[in-house]
Design a protein around this motif. Structure first.
Motif, PDB file in Angstrom:
ATOM      1  N   TRP A 150       1.454  -1.295  -0.049  1.00 45.04           N
ATOM      2  CA  TRP A 150       0.271   0.381   0.368  1.00 45.04           C
ATOM      3  C   TRP A 150       0.910   1.167   0.103  1.00 45.04           C
ATOM      4  CZ3 TRP A 150      -3.819  -2.685   4.216  1.00 45.04           C
ATOM      5  CH2 TRP A 150      -5.514  -2.804   3.360  1.00 45.04           C
ATOM      6  N   GLU A 187      -1.863   2.973  -4.499  1.00 46.77           N
ATOM      7  CA  GLU A 187      -3.079   2.885  -4.139  1.00 46.77           C
ATOM      8  C   GLU A 187      -4.229   1.818  -4.101  1.00 46.77           C
ATOM      9  OE1 GLU A 187      -7.210   5.787  -4.130  1.00 46.77           O
ATOM     10  OE2 GLU A 187      -5.572   6.257  -5.307  1.00 46.77           O
ATOM     11  N   HIS A 188      -3.955   0.837  -4.578  1.00 51.22           N
ATOM     12  CA  HIS A 188      -4.799  -0.477  -4.989  1.00 51.22           C
ATOM     13  C   HIS A 188      -4.110  -1.500  -4.975  1.00 51.22           C
ATOM     14  CE1 HIS A 188      -6.872  -3.727  -7.727  1.00 51.22           C
ATOM     15  NE2 HIS A 188      -8.116  -3.564  -6.728  1.00 51.22           N
TER      16      HIS A 188
END
Length: 350
Positions: free
Chosen positions: A208, A212-213
């Protein structure tokens, strides 16, 4: 090379329209062959994608190779029909690769290369279509037995994480066998990664920081092996040297690095979870197949890993998954089998 040794004569007749160009395009390599007759692949070549500005340039470079020209029995007529499997969603005419810079119009590429027919499909849709034709070109890992005419699952880690499935078409009559297969156009490698233990939670927390994903592909790919290595090195309080995925695998398989071996074990366990998710999602009682560039090279280390245990680790559905077989694809160029079948269906359609 004969692609279907169990179902075709040793020398099938040449295609009436001349040799067909088949390609399997990944984020790193472009694999080409001429199919001179049903299941007869000649002049297989692997070209690095980074060596060519465009896909059209790579196609022209392949067709210009002397051994390719010799392999074409109708050289004077050129190549009329071609099919390309590519590591990317294929929706409409415009294709832009996710893990490489190539982008093109299918129709413009057809015209530029002078083909009468050009079919472009997702690479894992093509690989899925190959599954019924693999014969003994697969190795079972763990137990289970396939249910006839049941869905098949497919995933494979390489530059990215490909996911697909093969769904049997309705039988022509009650009690009959499936009339054919439909390959799923899936992008399941981009589902969100889901950890199942504290170690994987720590890896996800590390990832992370960079993304972000964090998708399954972020960890179950070549770049993912490197990301897992960095995460585990930091967790151990000894950030290691930056290693690429092949070197991590080499050191692990050679027994030279305990950290690298831990990376491979984490990778195999994560893959087992994703494979089990795919099996219950599709009801893939015909089996789940593992392709891609990473797992087939792990050999017995993969069979001895936590993959199969994690595949079955689904609580109340553990018994269900215990009956589903898992296979590693061992064919050298399996996507050619599938893209050949797709092109043949296109050319035989009324």
């Amino acid at each position: 090379m004969t692609a279907f040794p169990s179902s075709l004569p040793s020398l099938s007749p040449p295609h009436a329209g001349g040799a067909r160009l088949l390609a399997d395009i990944g984020g790193t390599n472009a694999r080409f062959t001429l199919e001179v007759g049903p299941g007869r692949f000649e002049a297989i070549e692997v070209l690095p994608c980074n060596a060519y500005p465009t896909l059209a340039d790579a196609v022209r470079a392949y067709l210009a190779l002397p051994r390719v020209q010799v392999a074409n029995p109708m050289l004077h007529a050129g190549i009329r029909h071609a099919a390309i499997a590519i590591a990317n969603p294929v929706v409409g005419d415009q294709v832009r690769m996710t893990n490489h810079h190539w982008a093109f119009s299918i129709e413009a590429l057809r015209q530029e290369c002078g083909f009468d027919t050009l079919v472009v499909v997702n690479d894992f849709s093509a690989l899925a279509r190959s599954l019924p034709h693999l014969g003994n070109q697969k190795r079972q890992v763990g137990g289970g037995a396939p249910v006839p005419d049941a869905p098949l699952g497919l995933l494979g880690a390489g530059t990215g994480l490909g996911v697909s499935g093969l769904i049997p078409a309705p039988a022509p009559a009650a009690g009959g066998q499936a009339a054919g297969w439909t390959a799923l156009r899936s992008e399941g490698g981009h589902v969100s990664f889901s950890p199942v233990n504290e170690l994987e939670v720590a890896i996800l927390q590390y990832a992370w920081r960079e993304f972000e994903h964090v998708s399954a592909e972020r960890l179950l790919s070549g770049a993912g092996v490197e990301l897992i290595y960095r995460a585990l090195a930091q967790r151990a309080g000894r950030p290691g040297e930056r290693l690429d995925a092949p070197e991590i695998s080499r050191r692990a398989l050679a027994g030279e690095c305990a950290l690298c071996d831990e990376v491979l074990e984490a990778f195999c366990g994560m893959l087992g979870t994703v494979a089990g998710n795919l099996a219950v999602t599709l009801g893939a009682q015909g089996g789940v197949y593992i392709g891609g560039g990473i797992v087939p090279r792990l050999g017995e280390r993969f069979a001895a890993s936590s993959f199969r245990r994690r595949f079955e680790q689904k609580g109340r559905f553990s018994g269900y998954l215990g009956q589903v077989p898992t296979y590693v694809i061992t064919a050298d160029y399996p996507a050619f089998l599938g893209v050949s079948a797709i092109l043949s269906e296109k050319l035989s359609a009324p």
